[in-house]
Design an enzyme around this catalytic site. Structure first.
Site, PDB file in Angstrom:
ATOM      1  N   GLU A  29       0.654  -1.223  -0.054  1.00  0.00           N
ATOM      2  CA  GLU A  29      -0.031   0.137  -0.074  1.00  0.00           C
ATOM      3  C   GLU A  29       0.818   1.417   0.000  1.00  0.00           C
ATOM      4  O   GLU A  29       0.702   2.323  -0.761  1.00  0.00           O
ATOM      5  CB  GLU A  29      -0.925   0.053   1.130  1.00  0.00           C
ATOM      6  CG  GLU A  29      -2.066  -0.869   1.051  1.00  0.00           C
ATOM      7  CD  GLU A  29      -3.143  -0.457  -0.007  1.00  0.00           C
ATOM      8  OE1 GLU A  29      -3.086   0.545  -0.346  1.00  0.00           O
ATOM      9  OE2 GLU A  29      -3.910  -1.277  -0.072  1.00  0.00           O
TER      10      GLU A  29
ATOM     11  N   GLU B  34       2.333   1.522  -3.602  1.00  0.00           N
ATOM     12  CA  GLU B  34       1.144   1.931  -4.387  1.00  0.00           C
ATOM     13  C   GLU B  34       0.856   3.482  -4.557  1.00  0.00           C
ATOM     14  O   GLU B  34       0.547   4.026  -5.292  1.00  0.00           O
ATOM     15  CB  GLU B  34       0.120   0.790  -4.354  1.00  0.00           C
ATOM     16  CG  GLU B  34       0.363  -0.362  -4.966  1.00  0.00           C
ATOM     17  CD  GLU B  34      -0.843  -1.359  -4.654  1.00  0.00           C
ATOM     18  OE1 GLU B  34      -0.775  -2.505  -5.187  1.00  0.00           O
ATOM     19  OE2 GLU B  34      -1.955  -0.925  -4.144  1.00  0.00           O
ATOM     20  N   GLU B  35       0.612   3.745  -3.247  1.00  0.00           N
ATOM     21  CA  GLU B  35       0.123   5.340  -2.935  1.00  0.00           C
ATOM     22  C   GLU B  35       1.246   6.419  -3.186  1.00  0.00           C
ATOM     23  O   GLU B  35       0.958   7.321  -3.677  1.00  0.00           O
ATOM     24  CB  GLU B  35      -0.570   5.383  -1.785  1.00  0.00           C
ATOM     25  CG  GLU B  35      -1.910   4.512  -1.613  1.00  0.00           C
ATOM     26  CD  GLU B  35      -2.417   4.524  -0.237  1.00  0.00           C
ATOM     27  OE1 GLU B  35      -3.597   4.342  -0.274  1.00  0.00           O
ATOM     28  OE2 GLU B  35      -2.088   5.662   0.568  1.00  0.00           O
TER      29      GLU B  35
END
Length: 226
Positions: free
Chosen positions: A116, A119-120
């Site tokens: 996460e 990805e962010e």
């Protein structure tokens, strides 16, 4: 056919009968519900129904998964005292928050939080320890919600934000995040656990093990000195 089968299953003292109905055979669903079958859970292309047969016993079929699992990350740069923070593109508020998201099926907590973050924000960071968790009820889909907060160590520092999900992303001093009025008090509380971790150097770490029955890999989370 179903009626005859039910009579035989009752005679054989079966307890629970399960039907998994593919979407192409969905015409079976009304036929089953007419015979007291109930929905247990569903996926995109399949529904699972069941019927509890013993009339003299309460049904003990456990409910399907009732808790959503999420991860949040405190990506801490020890040298600068900064953490990685984001603002969501489609968030309800315009507050700064910690990067994170939902755990995917079959995914470990440690892998999920690292994924996460990358990805962010485009930052590569490695799991160090878990610091806290939040538990709430009646959340998305009416499920309960567990949200874990972990401390990660960045191995890269250049930000390449996800333009689809993230509006802003930057490194911010931990003290600034904890006092910023545009940070929800819950996130300020969770960030304060980083200060405690830095003081006592304790955290929840992970050990690999094997399940005694299934013989499949599992993860054991326990409090350890970092």
């Amino acid at each position: 056919m179903v009626n005859a089968s039910l009579d035989q299953w009752i005679k054989d003292k079966k307890r629970t009968i399960w039907f998994r109905v593919d979407i192409g055979q969905s015409h079976w669903i009304p036929e089953l519900t007419k015979r007291d079958f109930k929905f247990h859970h569903a996926k995109e292309d399949q529904a699972t129904l069941y019927r509890w047969l013993p009339s003299h016993e309460n049904c003990n079929v456990p409910p399907y998964a009732h808790t959503v699992l999420g991860v949040g990350a405190v990506v801490l740069n020890d040298e600068t005292g900064e953490i990685l923070v984001v603002k969501e593109e489609h968030g309800i508020s315009n507050n700064w928050k910690l990067p994170g998201g939902y755990v995917e099926p079959g995914e470990d907590l440690t892998s999920a939080v690292e994924r996460e973050v990358f990805e962010e924000t485009g930052v590569v960071a490695k799991f160090k320890c878990m610091l806290a968790l939040r538990h709430a009820h009646d959340c998305v889909f009416g499920c309960s919600d567990i949200y874990t907060i972990s401390c990660l160590v960045p191995t890269t520092f250049e930000i390449v934000k996800c333009s689809r999900e993230i509006k802003e992303c930057k490194w911010m001093k931990l003290e600034e995040f904890m006092s910023d009025p545009n940070v929800h008090q819950n996130n300020r509380l969770l960030a304060s656990k980083v200060k405690e971790h830095l003081d006592h150097r304790m955290g929840i770490t992970v050990d690999n093990a094997i399940h005694p029955i299934t013989k499949k890999p599992l993860r054991v989370y326990s409090l350890s000195k970092i």
